[in-house]
Design a protein around this motif. Structure first.
Motif, PDB file in Angstrom:
ATOM      1  N   MET A 129      46.967  -9.661  21.798  1.00  0.00           N
ATOM      2  CA  MET A 129      45.741  -9.573  22.597  1.00  0.00           C
ATOM      3  C   MET A 129      44.915 -10.844  22.458  1.00  0.00           C
ATOM      4  O   MET A 129      44.255 -11.257  23.392  1.00  0.00           O
ATOM      5  CB  MET A 129      44.894  -8.372  22.161  1.00  0.00           C
ATOM      6  N   GLN A 130      44.925 -11.442  21.262  1.00  0.00           N
ATOM      7  CA  GLN A 130      44.169 -12.669  21.029  1.00  0.00           C
ATOM      8  C   GLN A 130      45.152 -13.764  20.628  1.00  0.00           C
ATOM      9  O   GLN A 130      45.873 -13.632  19.650  1.00  0.00           O
ATOM     10  CB  GLN A 130      43.135 -12.472  19.932  1.00  0.00           C
ATOM     11  N   VAL A 131      45.148 -14.840  21.394  1.00  0.00           N
ATOM     12  CA  VAL A 131      45.999 -15.994  21.125  1.00  0.00           C
ATOM     13  C   VAL A 131      45.086 -17.202  20.988  1.00  0.00           C
ATOM     14  O   VAL A 131      44.322 -17.501  21.913  1.00  0.00           O
ATOM     15  CB  VAL A 131      47.013 -16.237  22.268  1.00  0.00           C
ATOM     16  N   LEU A 132      45.162 -17.874  19.839  1.00  0.00           N
ATOM     17  CA  LEU A 132      44.329 -19.047  19.600  1.00  0.00           C
ATOM     18  C   LEU A 132      45.208 -20.241  19.244  1.00  0.00           C
ATOM     19  O   LEU A 132      46.220 -20.088  18.562  1.00  0.00           O
ATOM     20  CB  LEU A 132      43.343 -18.791  18.465  1.00  0.00           C
ATOM     21  N   SER A 133      44.783 -21.422  19.693  1.00  0.00           N
ATOM     22  CA  SER A 133      45.488 -22.645  19.309  1.00  0.00           C
ATOM     23  C   SER A 133      45.181 -22.933  17.840  1.00  0.00           C
ATOM     24  O   SER A 133      44.246 -22.364  17.266  1.00  0.00           O
ATOM     25  CB  SER A 133      45.045 -23.822  20.191  1.00  0.00           C
ATOM     26  N   SER A 134      45.927 -23.834  17.232  1.00  0.00           N
ATOM     27  CA  SER A 134      45.697 -24.154  15.821  1.00  0.00           C
ATOM     28  C   SER A 134      44.308 -24.745  15.617  1.00  0.00           C
ATOM     29  O   SER A 134      43.649 -24.476  14.607  1.00  0.00           O
ATOM     30  CB  SER A 134      46.780 -25.092  15.295  1.00  0.00           C
ATOM     31  N   ASP A 135      43.822 -25.531  16.574  1.00  0.00           N
ATOM     32  CA  ASP A 135      42.463 -26.087  16.489  1.00  0.00           C
ATOM     33  C   ASP A 135      41.416 -24.982  16.545  1.00  0.00           C
ATOM     34  O   ASP A 135      40.422 -25.021  15.822  1.00  0.00           O
ATOM     35  CB  ASP A 135      42.210 -27.089  17.615  1.00  0.00           C
ATOM     36  N   GLU A 136      41.625 -24.014  17.401  1.00  0.00           N
ATOM     37  CA  GLU A 136      40.668 -22.913  17.531  1.00  0.00           C
ATOM     38  C   GLU A 136      40.648 -22.045  16.284  1.00  0.00           C
ATOM     39  O   GLU A 136      39.596 -21.536  15.899  1.00  0.00           O
ATOM     40  CB  GLU A 136      40.998 -22.069  18.763  1.00  0.00           C
ATOM     41  N   ALA A 138      41.169 -23.162  13.294  1.00  0.00           N
ATOM     42  CA  ALA A 138      40.615 -23.962  12.206  1.00  0.00           C
ATOM     43  C   ALA A 138      39.097 -24.114  12.280  1.00  0.00           C
ATOM     44  O   ALA A 138      38.473 -24.473  11.291  1.00  0.00           O
ATOM     45  CB  ALA A 138      41.262 -25.348  12.197  1.00  0.00           C
ATOM     46  N   THR A 139      38.496 -23.854  13.411  1.00  0.00           N
ATOM     47  CA  THR A 139      37.061 -24.067  13.567  1.00  0.00           C
ATOM     48  C   THR A 139      36.340 -22.753  13.834  1.00  0.00           C
ATOM     49  O   THR A 139      36.919 -21.809  14.341  1.00  0.00           O
ATOM     50  CB  THR A 139      36.756 -25.067  14.704  1.00  0.00           C
ATOM     51  N   GLU A 140      35.076 -22.716  13.488  1.00  0.00           N
ATOM     52  CA  GLU A 140      34.232 -21.550  13.754  1.00  0.00           C
ATOM     53  C   GLU A 140      33.513 -21.684  15.096  1.00  0.00           C
ATOM     54  O   GLU A 140      32.872 -20.751  15.550  1.00  0.00           O
ATOM     55  CB  GLU A 140      33.190 -21.402  12.634  1.00  0.00           C
ATOM     56  N   GLU A 141      33.599 -22.860  15.715  1.00  0.00           N
ATOM     57  CA  GLU A 141      32.889 -23.100  16.964  1.00  0.00           C
ATOM     58  C   GLU A 141      33.507 -22.312  18.111  1.00  0.00           C
ATOM     59  O   GLU A 141      34.716 -22.227  18.243  1.00  0.00           O
ATOM     60  CB  GLU A 141      32.927 -24.592  17.316  1.00  0.00           C
TER      61      GLU A 141
END
Length: 184
Positions: A129-136, A138-141
């Motif tokens: 359901m949630q897919v994030l890149s490695s950069d996403e 690693a950051t809280e932004e």
């Protein structure tokens, strides 16, 4: 991969059919879910088909790489998929009562089992359901833009309170209902 249920029942009653093939379901997935699936590498499928009481039981192990958009930024993210699934194939709907509710049972039409479609279906089920890149990751932004921002659910109440502006002309009305909460 496509099999005839009748041939499986005739020829593999005593000895299960083993398979180890690479199949291409890219076109199917891109046509079915163009916004959800950006790319699919060839799919390695290993497994067995056993026959019992005129029904086929297929156990398959799937390995592939899938490229999907990040659910936050739409940046392409590569997912390595390594999963197994089991499905039963029956000739008629009357046989469905023999199985548990948790079993995946498919009624075969025209004596044909389109196993590539089954593989594609199960690949779609593996997309989180949630897919994030490695950069996403690693950051809280969180992303934001002109007049919009993404906030975490746990920060929502604080955000609402901070941005709550009452029209001064309506503030006097609060005195008429002192026992009412602000959100009613």
């Amino acid at each position: 991969m496509e099999w005839s249920l009748e041939d499986l029942v005739k020829n593999h009653r005593d000895e299960p059919l083993q398979f180890n093939e690479t199949t291409d379901v890219k076109e199917d997935l891109l046509n079915r879910k163009p916004m959800q699936v950006l790319d699919v590498s060839p799919v390695l499928v290993k497994g067995i088909v056993s026959v019992e009481k005129g029904h086929a039981l297929v156990y398959a192990h799937v390995l592939t790489k899938l490229t999907v958009p990040s659910t936050r930024s739409l940046t392409p993210v590569e997912l390595k998929l390594d999963f197994s699934f089991t499905e039963f194939y029956v000739a008629d709907a009357g046989a469905l009562k023999q199985f548990d509710e948790s079993d995946v049972v498919i009624v075969v039409k025209n004596d044909s089992i389109d196993f590539d479609k089954a593989v594609a279906d199960n690949i779609l089920l593996q997309i989180p359901m949630q897919v994030l890149s490695s950069d996403e990751k690693a950051t809280e932004e969180l992303p934001e833009g002109t007049d919009w921002e993404v906030i975490r659910e746990e920060d929502l109440e604080a955000h609402k309170a901070a941005n709550k502006v009452v029209d001064p002309r309506l503030a006097k009305l609060k005195e008429f209902f002192p026992d009412q909460e602000d959100n009613h």
